[in-house]
Design a protein around this motif. Structure first.
Motif, mmCIF file in Angstrom:
data_model
loop_
_atom_site.group_PDB
_atom_site.id
_atom_site.type_symbol
_atom_site.label_atom_id
_atom_site.label_comp_id
_atom_site.label_asym_id
_atom_site.label_seq_id
_atom_site.Cartn_x
_atom_site.Cartn_y
_atom_site.Cartn_z
ATOM 1 N N VAL A 53 0.736 -1.241 -0.221
ATOM 2 C CA VAL A 53 -0.120 -0.057 -0.082
ATOM 3 C C VAL A 53 0.919 1.365 -0.051
ATOM 4 O O VAL A 53 1.972 1.434 0.677
ATOM 5 C CB VAL A 53 -0.732 0.074 1.122
ATOM 6 C CG1 VAL A 53 -1.798 1.200 1.300
ATOM 7 C CG2 VAL A 53 -1.966 -1.156 1.212
ATOM 8 N N VAL A 54 0.419 2.107 -0.734
ATOM 9 C CA VAL A 54 1.058 3.557 -0.777
ATOM 10 C C VAL A 54 -0.136 4.277 -0.045
ATOM 11 O O VAL A 54 -1.330 4.489 -0.681
ATOM 12 C CB VAL A 54 1.470 4.227 -1.866
ATOM 13 C CG1 VAL A 54 1.732 5.711 -1.853
ATOM 14 C CG2 VAL A 54 2.670 3.718 -2.561
ATOM 15 N N LEU A 55 -0.035 4.918 0.865
ATOM 16 C CA LEU A 55 -1.164 5.315 1.644
ATOM 17 C C LEU A 55 -1.185 7.004 1.714
ATOM 18 O O LEU A 55 -0.267 7.535 2.201
ATOM 19 C CB LEU A 55 -1.219 4.865 3.065
ATOM 20 C CG LEU A 55 -2.499 5.421 4.159
ATOM 21 C CD1 LEU A 55 -3.684 5.115 3.458
ATOM 22 C CD2 LEU A 55 -2.055 4.790 5.686
ATOM 23 N N ILE A 56 -2.163 7.583 1.310
ATOM 24 C CA ILE A 56 -2.330 9.074 1.335
ATOM 25 C C ILE A 56 -3.308 9.053 2.394
ATOM 26 O O ILE A 56 -4.682 8.838 2.256
ATOM 27 C CB ILE A 56 -2.929 9.854 0.048
ATOM 28 C CG1 ILE A 56 -1.832 9.657 -0.911
ATOM 29 C CG2 ILE A 56 -3.180 11.290 0.286
ATOM 30 C CD1 ILE A 56 -2.436 9.998 -2.418
ATOM 31 N N SER A 57 -2.938 9.600 3.648
ATOM 32 C CA SER A 57 -3.793 9.654 4.924
ATOM 33 C C SER A 57 -3.638 11.002 5.556
ATOM 34 O O SER A 57 -2.258 11.174 6.017
ATOM 35 C CB SER A 57 -3.587 8.393 5.963
ATOM 36 O OG SER A 57 -4.325 8.689 7.025
ATOM 37 N N SER A 58 -4.361 11.762 5.466
ATOM 38 C CA SER A 58 -3.922 13.350 5.905
ATOM 39 C C SER A 58 -4.336 13.863 7.333
ATOM 40 O O SER A 58 -3.851 14.936 7.782
ATOM 41 C CB SER A 58 -4.725 14.120 4.909
ATOM 42 O OG SER A 58 -6.198 14.018 4.785
ATOM 43 N N HIS A 59 -5.112 12.806 7.942
ATOM 44 C CA HIS A 59 -5.630 13.475 9.331
ATOM 45 C C HIS A 59 -5.157 12.550 10.494
ATOM 46 O O HIS A 59 -5.021 11.409 10.477
ATOM 47 C CB HIS A 59 -6.931 13.142 9.112
ATOM 48 C CG HIS A 59 -7.667 13.957 8.305
ATOM 49 N ND1 HIS A 59 -7.804 15.443 8.193
ATOM 50 C CD2 HIS A 59 -8.265 13.646 6.992
ATOM 51 C CE1 HIS A 59 -8.482 15.994 6.978
ATOM 52 N NE2 HIS A 59 -8.558 14.746 6.445
ATOM 53 N N SER A 60 -4.881 13.244 11.516
ATOM 54 C CA SER A 60 -4.129 12.781 12.389
ATOM 55 C C SER A 60 -4.844 11.667 13.157
ATOM 56 O O SER A 60 -3.964 10.648 13.790
ATOM 57 C CB SER A 60 -3.947 13.689 13.771
ATOM 58 O OG SER A 60 -3.001 14.938 13.160
ATOM 59 N N ALA A 61 -5.925 11.775 13.227
ATOM 60 C CA ALA A 61 -6.551 10.645 13.956
ATOM 61 C C ALA A 61 -7.081 9.373 13.106
ATOM 62 O O ALA A 61 -7.540 8.262 13.527
ATOM 63 C CB ALA A 61 -8.123 10.948 14.564
ATOM 64 N N ASP A 62 -6.396 9.292 11.927
ATOM 65 C CA ASP A 62 -6.498 8.108 11.071
ATOM 66 C C ASP A 62 -6.244 6.763 11.618
ATOM 67 O O ASP A 62 -4.978 6.705 11.813
ATOM 68 C CB ASP A 62 -6.290 8.215 9.722
ATOM 69 C CG ASP A 62 -6.432 7.388 8.509
ATOM 70 O OD1 ASP A 62 -7.161 6.333 9.165
ATOM 71 O OD2 ASP A 62 -6.243 7.708 7.479
ATOM 72 N N PRO A 63 -6.880 5.766 11.996
ATOM 73 C CA PRO A 63 -6.572 4.577 12.436
ATOM 74 C C PRO A 63 -5.836 3.644 11.430
ATOM 75 O O PRO A 63 -5.226 2.443 11.705
ATOM 76 C CB PRO A 63 -7.773 3.827 13.148
ATOM 77 C CG PRO A 63 -8.720 4.328 12.127
ATOM 78 C CD PRO A 63 -8.340 5.536 11.869
ATOM 79 N N LEU A 64 -6.049 4.115 10.055
ATOM 80 C CA LEU A 64 -5.472 2.892 9.034
ATOM 81 C C LEU A 64 -3.841 2.738 9.151
ATOM 82 O O LEU A 64 -3.541 1.613 8.820
ATOM 83 C CB LEU A 64 -5.897 3.727 7.744
ATOM 84 C CG LEU A 64 -5.921 2.367 6.574
ATOM 85 C CD1 LEU A 64 -6.514 1.088 7.097
ATOM 86 C CD2 LEU A 64 -6.431 3.276 5.160
#
Length: 351
Positions: A142-153
């Motif tokens: 996975v290349v993950l674009i996750s922008s938010h601090s609370a993201d559990p992914l």
């Protein structure tokens, strides 16, 4: 294609390639599956026979041998479920950032024979489904674009021991996940240095979302650098990294600080929305207000005048993400280093 005894065309097989090349079936299999120990002359003969017979490797059979899907997922993780008609879906295809990420990834993945798939994760059910899908081997990483601090992914991927690279630094404290980022703090400092060098003292900023590490880092870096120049009062309004959000934030900022003479907008796309608001307020660029953006995307050149901005080398960063991910996939259990790129200022006509 070759012909069977009835004269009907059929797909070429490994045996057909071996016969034309004058080698064993096992040698053909090793070449097709990317083995590096085949004699160069035999490899050349097999490659010519593949071209002559039109042989197409059976990816399903190959996957049984390699235990790989030969695909990776580009996962965009959002905070909450959005309707199909939500602007975010369209923004993925219009925001320059996403296109630049895909371009950089494909530069590395295509020559490696690895396909790229796009997946969205926007609530607990979709995140669980995504992790389950990956654990079943439908993608190798996975290349993950996750922008938010609370993201559990990011934590979920780490816990599942799935190869993954994050397209930004994780929130603090965060899971031990490889990531590629730019020095956001130092980059925003370059914008502050530029405005201070121009003698601007009544300075404001349209920040990124403050629940994102990039949004916070850019705001803190800008304020810290201005403080080093003796400028401690900075009007700040939070934006959302969209063109419409930049326009709305600019209206709020002008209401708070109508006399500003220097402006840092934390993304070029927001600046593209902010500049018309300045013009409608009677402001000239750069005479009345000097403006610096961030990203050096196509939006910077779409601004009038072209935008002075902090360059974020997104394509190069995405290519590095792909390389780090392929290293994890090729050597399971290997810890790969995170990579931080340097920012640079690109001077144009707005400041």
């Amino acid at each position: 294609m070759t012909a069977d005894p009835s004269g009907m065309a059929r797909p070429a097989t490994l045996e057909d390639v071996a016969r034309v090349a004058g080698v064993s079936r096992a040698t053909v299999s090793r070449v097709v599956n990317g083995a590096h120990t085949v004699d160069p002359r035999l490899r050349s003969a097999v490659e010519q026979a593949v071209s002559q017979t039109g042989y197409v490797p059976n990816r399903a059979a190959r996957s049984l041998v390699t235990r790989r899907a030969d695909s990776v997922a580009l996962v965009v993780s959002e905070r909450e479920r959005r309707a199909v008609h939500d602007p975010f879906i369209g923004r993925m295809f219009t925001d320059p950032y996403f296109g630049r990420v895909v371009s950089g990834l494909l530069e590395v993945l295509r020559p490696s024979g690895v396909q790229l798939m796009l997946m969205l994760a926007d609530d607990a059910a979709s995140r669980d489904q995504l992790v389950g899908y990956l654990r079943q081997g439908h993608a190798d990483g996975v290349v993950l674009i996750s922008s938010h601090s609370a993201d559990p992914l990011p934590e979920m991927l780490t816990r599942a021991r799935l190869p993954a690279v994050l397209a930004a630094r994780p929130a603090d404290p965060g899971p031990p996940i490889a990531h590629v980022d730019i020095d956001q703090h130092a980059g925003a400092g370059l914008a502050a240095d530029r405005l201070a060098a121009l003698g601007r003292t009544r300075i404001g900023t349209v920040s990124g979302p403050l629940d994102m590490p990039a949004g916070r880092d850019r705001l803190e870096g800008f304020r810290d650098a201005l403080a080093a120049h003796g400028i401690h009062e900075v009007a700040a309004v939070e934006g959302d990294f969209t063109q419409a959000g930049g326009a709305a934030a600019m209206r709020r900022l002008l209401a708070e600080r109508p006399d500003l003479d220097g402006l840092f907008v934390a993304s070029d796309l927001m600046a593209l929305g902010a500049l018309p608001v300045l013009y409608r307020a009677g402001k000239r660029l750069p005479e009345d207000v000097a403006v610096v953006g961030f990203d050096d995307s196509s939006a910077a050149l779409a601004c009038d005048p072209p935008l002075t901005t902090v360059r974020q080398p997104v394509e190069e960063m995405a290519a590095e993400m792909a390389r780090l991910l392929l290293r994890q996939i090729g050597e399971p259990g290997r810890t790969v280093p995170s990579v931080i790129f340097r920012a640079e200022l690109v001077a144009r006509q707005s400041a």
